[in-house]
Design a protein around this motif. Sequence first.
Motif, PDB file in Angstrom:
ATOM      1  N   ARG A 138       8.647  -5.103   7.003  1.00 20.19           N
ATOM      2  CA  ARG A 138       8.426  -4.218   8.146  1.00 20.19           C
ATOM      3  C   ARG A 138       7.567  -4.903   9.210  1.00 20.19           C
ATOM      4  N   ASP A 179       4.731   2.627   7.669  1.00 13.91           N
ATOM      5  CA  ASP A 179       5.442   1.579   6.925  1.00 13.91           C
ATOM      6  C   ASP A 179       4.890   1.360   5.519  1.00 13.91           C
ATOM      7  N   HIS A 180       3.561   1.484   5.356  1.00 14.60           N
ATOM      8  CA  HIS A 180       2.923   1.079   4.100  1.00 14.60           C
ATOM      9  C   HIS A 180       2.117   2.185   3.429  1.00 14.60           C
ATOM     10  N   ARG A 184       5.271  -3.199   2.449  1.00 13.27           N
ATOM     11  CA  ARG A 184       6.604  -3.649   2.853  1.00 13.27           C
ATOM     12  C   ARG A 184       6.454  -4.741   3.900  1.00 13.27           C
ATOM     13  N   ALA A 242       8.174 -11.608   4.803  1.00 12.78           N
ATOM     14  CA  ALA A 242       8.528 -11.281   3.417  1.00 12.78           C
ATOM     15  C   ALA A 242       8.876 -12.521   2.601  1.00 12.78           C
TER      16      ALA A 242
END
Length: 253
Positions: A49, A178-179, A46, A55
């Motif tokens: 994040r 987060d990941h 992500r 992103a």
Amino acid sequence: MTWTRPNLKAVLALGIALGLLISLVSDAEGRRRSRRDRKKRPTVVRLQRIAPEVATIPLGQDLEQVVNWARIRLEGRYLPRMKNALDMHERAAVQMEFDRAVQAVQSGLVAADGTRTGYEVSVIAGEFAPGVGESILLFRDGTTEHYFFFTEGVLWKYARPLAGSKLYEARMEQYKADHGEPVSTKGDALGRAAKWRGADVELRLSERRRVFRSDLVVVISNSLKEVVMRRRGSTKTHQLEETENPEMGDFIE
């Protein structure tokens, strides 16, 4: 043949036992398969994040698209100043400053052609290789440094130093939240590192505190990583994460 009640109970018990045994064997096999395939399964990386703008990094695009990405960041800083300018002359001065900032990004590409660039002893040491068509662009957005890595003019990797007082262990826990769990962890002369592999990108968190007092987050295009590997003439994937850099070793010593 007529079954007696005791025999029927024995058969039922045997059937239940066999069912439990099959279930246990199946669960064990599933766990073994899960361990084998864990490194092959994509992680849910992500990027938002890390930061919303990460992103939107234009991986796979050319310098023009990277400059446009930087222009958007710069507009966020300069447009309010233009809007609040007291008169036309002040607005023109801010516009000129903005144009110079964009031009600095446009002209900031440095070729890794074997000559000294200064990046050999920087926080991105080992992230590029000389003499194989690679180049680096540094864009400073206030106190944030954005490093863009190109291969034959195409963006294949992005890196960003993460300064601050947060310990590496705490940052690792945040990245896990987060990941997910990293697919690999390792250590080198510069510090520890962890890697997450998503469907399209690979994410790496590298410790750079020994020399630079920061961590480095790196985002790599999975498809272009293979291209760079071939251009570097190596089948060792880890060399794409840190190439041999004697100059950096001497610097650390």
